[in-house]
Write an enzyme that holds these catalytic residues in place. Structure first.
Site, PDB file in Angstrom:
ATOM      1  N   ASP A 154      -1.916  -2.033   5.847  1.00 15.80           N
ATOM      2  CA  ASP A 154      -2.186  -1.586   7.213  1.00 15.80           C
ATOM      3  C   ASP A 154      -3.674  -1.445   7.525  1.00 15.80           C
ATOM      4  OD1 ASP A 154      -2.657   0.560   5.583  1.00 15.80           O
ATOM      5  OD2 ASP A 154      -1.600   2.032   6.818  1.00 15.80           O
TER       6      ASP A 154
ATOM      7  N   ASP B  64       0.855  -1.169   0.000  1.00 14.76           N
ATOM      8  CA  ASP B  64       0.000   0.000   0.000  1.00 14.76           C
ATOM      9  C   ASP B  64       0.904   1.236   0.000  1.00 14.76           C
ATOM     10  OD1 ASP B  64      -2.202   1.583   0.101  1.00 14.76           O
ATOM     11  OD2 ASP B  64      -2.809   1.048   2.130  1.00 14.76           O
TER      12      ASP B  64
ATOM     13  N   THR C 159      -0.063   4.661   1.705  1.00 14.30           N
ATOM     14  CA  THR C 159      -0.142   5.342   2.989  1.00 14.30           C
ATOM     15  C   THR C 159       0.197   4.375   4.117  1.00 14.30           C
ATOM     16  OG1 THR C 159      -1.876   6.760   2.095  1.00 14.30           O
ATOM     17  CG2 THR C 159      -1.610   6.738   4.485  1.00 14.30           C
TER      18      THR C 159
END
Length: 834
Positions: A541, A306, A308
């Protein structure tokens, strides 16, 4: 329970349910109950681990030996199987408990309309058809539409990966698992419990998906192949035993020895190596939750991540302030950032980078995704900070070119402007007057400190990276370029929906950056990479990453991410840095190297014993091993492989491990088996002739009576004495030869370098010396020699064994050094082998 009068609600459906209606629906199973576990039951886990096919055979043999009073034999036969069963069951039960505890919703109380009044209830007491009050800061616990004319904004980053709040109007769906960050309204509970979005995600996250690593599959193949060969050999030997009238005890002992040929200890060794590896890399920032991930990460050739929280810190940094007027732009901007009462990522970054003192605002318009600007009225006037396209209709200055040149680099651009009038209309709603631009404000997502170096090192190791983000593809591509990736042409997630698997595979193969991707699309990308034969790690996350993490070979979560993502991951990066995967790869290589050399030792022992058993049995010279003598594998295999695994080096995995195993094991087993059989036959014949001729000293006769538990007048005394004496010589030879194989696999000097070059590590040589001393202690200590079914030290044994050992070493060294087997079977003539 506190209640208060319900506010007026426009929609008639928002009157809520009565207490009786809600109770009836709860009894009917329409409540928002937490989803139940979907993993295997404890009984199933225990049954499959304890009563596996191999363990069942051992337990039957053990029970029979116990019934016959052979307690030592029984313990040796079943001990290792039980140890493996316990280790496997404990690991799987731990994983089950973690999966069963997964819950996306925090289960706090919610506000529900019941009987026309607002009532605080636990989230699991909500039923389908309830009307819930939703305020800023509340987690959405069910799926359903927004009812009244109010507006709310939800943070769906946990579900979709998109960091911007999403504005919701009447009729729009609110999804469970998201967070209300602004506004106030009422929601109809349409989908609850397992039918809700959060429930479906939780069930999917609980799905058991454990991949076997390449090394585990190879070891499993070797064990299965060995079991097949042992079963075939057992059938032949037991058939012969039946024809010769073997006793039940002899048949059971023979079966116990044959079952001991299966290198089941490799599974135990894997568990030990993985556990130690996990402990080592825990100190380097990676917490291993699925033990085989320590080795699995070594095989990774594609890392999907990912943006971010992985490539970036989730914070913004100020890159540039370009003044557009006569005002001290930086100080004005700093004062604005310090004066807001509802700071966000943008104002936090500006306040940290710019000078300026906070002032008391006379009025404030907080930032919202629907407005895309925020405003502040102070003694110095009215100021607005917002997106250029939102402010452009109210400005006379054209900033399009200046904005476009910066957004093309993946930067975030805002405009600070002075307002010529109030920031609210007559109805007190936010409204923009004419604006005078004061400054162009340029911000960037903050890359993690070690990202650029980590990506470069991954590239050096032949690992490709692909970025799967919920943000705009252009922004993601620009950040990927800053991080050192060749972003190429980014692709938006919706473009993937129309592609079949073949077209998707071609697109995924050539694309590095994917933006606006939904959880399902991330899962499809991971599945596409797996179809292409890549070994995939997925780093994420948020809950939106959970499905892709489950679909990858190695799922990696950030410590700062959601609890669900951490629970389903194989590895958790405790410092939120994927640089920790690099030492994890090195540790995985160490494990593979150690377990590979252990396979050489295990299989050489198995093949040697199998050949000796076949040869001796076919010669009609008794049976060459007893179950207690098999216990000597603790010295020849157990202890050596444990230490060799612990001392292994992080060398690149052998891509032709099974082929090289055969090239080493076949010649060494043939030579060792031939010499071992010769030693056994020589001693068996010598002892038999000695007793038959009457030339055996009385002292020796007395000793053999003690060893066998028989008297010299018993009919089978000679056979039993010859067997145990020959078994002692065979065990001595095979043990010493096994120690010699360790020196060939880890040669301390040139004389031993027949298979590979010498190694600088001298610990294996000292290990061999220690093993020789330990075996001598067994042979020369009556209690130990009796326990392992051996005679004491005897001169005839050494007269035969030591010369045979010297000849054996010469033969093995010549065959391995000159690759005689390769030449005989033409291996060196195969394409690519010359």
């Amino acid at each position: 329970m506190e209640t208060s009068a319900a506010p007026d609600v426009d929609d008639a459906a928002a009157s809520g349910l009565s207490t009786q209606e809600a109770a009836a629906r709860l009894r009917a199973g329409e409540g928002n109950t937490a989803v139940s576990g979907s993993s295997r039951t404890y009984a199933t886990i225990l049954r499959t681990n304890v009563f596996s096919f191999y363990n069942t055979i051992l337990f039957v043999i053990g029970a029979t030996l116990l019934a016959l009073g052979r307690y030592n034999d029984a313990f040796v036969s079943v001990g290792l199987g039980l140890v493996n069963a316990v280790i496997g069951a404990v690991q799987e039960i731990g994983a089950k408990r973690k999966l069963d505890g997964l819950q996306l919703l925090d289960q706090k109380s919610v506000t529900v309309l019941r009987d026309g009044v607002e009532t605080e209830l636990a989230a699991d007491q909500v039923v389908r058809g309830d009307v819930l009050r939703v305020r800023a800061g509340d987690q959405i616990v069910v799926d359903g539409p927004l009812l009244d004319g109010g507006r709310v904004e939800t943070d769906e980053s946990l579900l979709t990966g998109e960091s911007d709040p999403v504005a919701k109007a009447q009729g729009d769906d609110l999804r469970s698992g998201s967070l209300c960050v602004a506004g106030d309204g009422h929601q109809l509970a349409r989908d609850v419990g397992a039918a809700s979005h959060a429930g479906r995600l939780t069930l999917e996250a609980r799905r058991v998906t454990t991949d076997k690593t390449p090394l585990q599959r190879r070891i499993d193949f070797v064990v299965r192949l060995t079991m097949v060969l042992v079963l075939l050999m057992s059938g032949a030997i037991l058939a012969q035993a039946a024809l010769e009238g073997f006793t039940l005890l002899r048949v059971v002992q023979t079966t116990a020895v044959l079952s001991g040929l299966v290198p089941y200890g490799l599974f135990f060794l894997i568990a030990v190596a993985y556990t130690r590896g996990a402990a080592r890399i825990a100190g380097r920032g990676a917490l291993v939750q699925q033990v085989n991930a320590v080795e699995s990460v070594t095989h990774v050739d594609v890392v999907c991540t990912d943006k971010t929280g992985t490539l970036t810190t989730g914070r913004l940094t100020l890159k540039e302030v370009e003044p557009l007027g006569g005002t001290d732009a930086e100080r004005t901007l700093g004062r604005f950032a310090r004066s807001v009462t509802t700071p966000n990522l943008t104002t936090t970054a500006l306040a940290a980078a710019l000078p300026g003192d906070a002032v008391e605002p006379r009025d404030e318009i907080p930032f919202s995704s629907s407005l895309r600007w925020s405003g502040l009225v102070t003694v110095d006037g009215a100021w607005v900070l917002g997106a250029p396209d939102a402010l452009a209709p109210h400005m006379a200055t054209d900033l399009a070119d200046a904005v476009a040149s910066r957004t093309a680099l993946g930067l975030r651009v805002l405009v600070l402007a002075r307002a010529d009038g109030p920031l609210r209309d007559r109805n007190d709603r936010p409204s923009l007057p004419s604006l005078e631009p004061v400054a162009l404000v340029v911000l960037a997502d903050e890359l993690r400190d070690d990202v650029v170096d980590s990506i470069a090192r991954f590239r050096e190791n032949g690992v490709a990276l692909k970025v799967l983000s919920g943000d705009d593809p252009r922004t993601v591509a620009a950040l990927a370029t800053q991080a050192g990736l060749d972003a190429g042409d980014p692709v938006a997630g919706p473009d993937l929906d129309a592609l079949d698997d073949d077209a998707l595979d071609r697109l995924v193969a050539r694309t590095t950056v994917f933006g606006r991707v939904a959880p399902e699309q991330k899962e499809r990308i991971v599945a596409s990479l797996r179809r292409r034969g890549d070994y995939v790690a997925m780093i994420g996350d948020g809950v939106n990453d959970a499905r892709a993490l489950k679909g990858a070979h190695v799922g990696v979560a950030m410590r700062s991410g959601s609890a669900v993502t951490q629970d389903v991951a194989d590895i958790v990066l405790v410092d939120d840095s994927f640089a920790a995967l690099l030492p994890a790869q090195a540790e995985g290589r160490r494990i593979i190297d150690g377990l590979a050399v252990s396979m050489y030792v295990f299989l050489a022992r198995v093949a040697t014993q199998g050949l000796v058993i076949l040869t001796v049995t076919m010669l009609g010279l008794g049976f060459p091993y007893s179950p207690t003598q098999v216990g000597l594998t603790l010295l020849t295999v157990g202890v050596p492989t444990f230490f060799l695994t612990m001392w292994a080096r992080p060398e690149p995995p052998d891509p032709n491990l099974l082929g090289n195993l055969a090239r080493f094991v076949v010649p060494t087993a043939l030579i060792t088996g031939a010499f071992g059989s010769a030693v056994y036959a020589a001693l068996y014949v010598s002892i038999s002739k000695g007793f038959s001729s009457g030339r055996t000293p009385a002292e020796a006769v007395e000793q053999f009576q003690r060893y066998t538990g028989l008297t010299a007048t018993d009919a089978d005394f000679v056979e039993a004495s010859a067997t145990i004496g020959a078994q002692t010589g065979l065990s001595t030879f095979v043990c010493l030869a096994s120690f010699g194989l360790i020196l060939l696999l880890r040669p301390p000097a040139r004389i031993f370098a027949a298979w590979r070059d010498p190694v600088p590590d001298r610990r294996p040589a000292w290990l061999v010396a220690g093993l020789v001393v330990a075996f001598a202690a067994v042979l020369f200590t009556p209690v130990l020699s009796d326990y392992f079914g051996l005679t004491g030290p005897a001169r005839p044994v050494f007269v035969i064994v030591l010369p045979a050992l010297g000849l054996w070493f010469v033969a093995v060294s010549v065959v391995l050094r000159f690759r005689v087997l390769d030449r005989v079977i033409g291996y060196d003539q195969l394409p690519g082998k010359r």
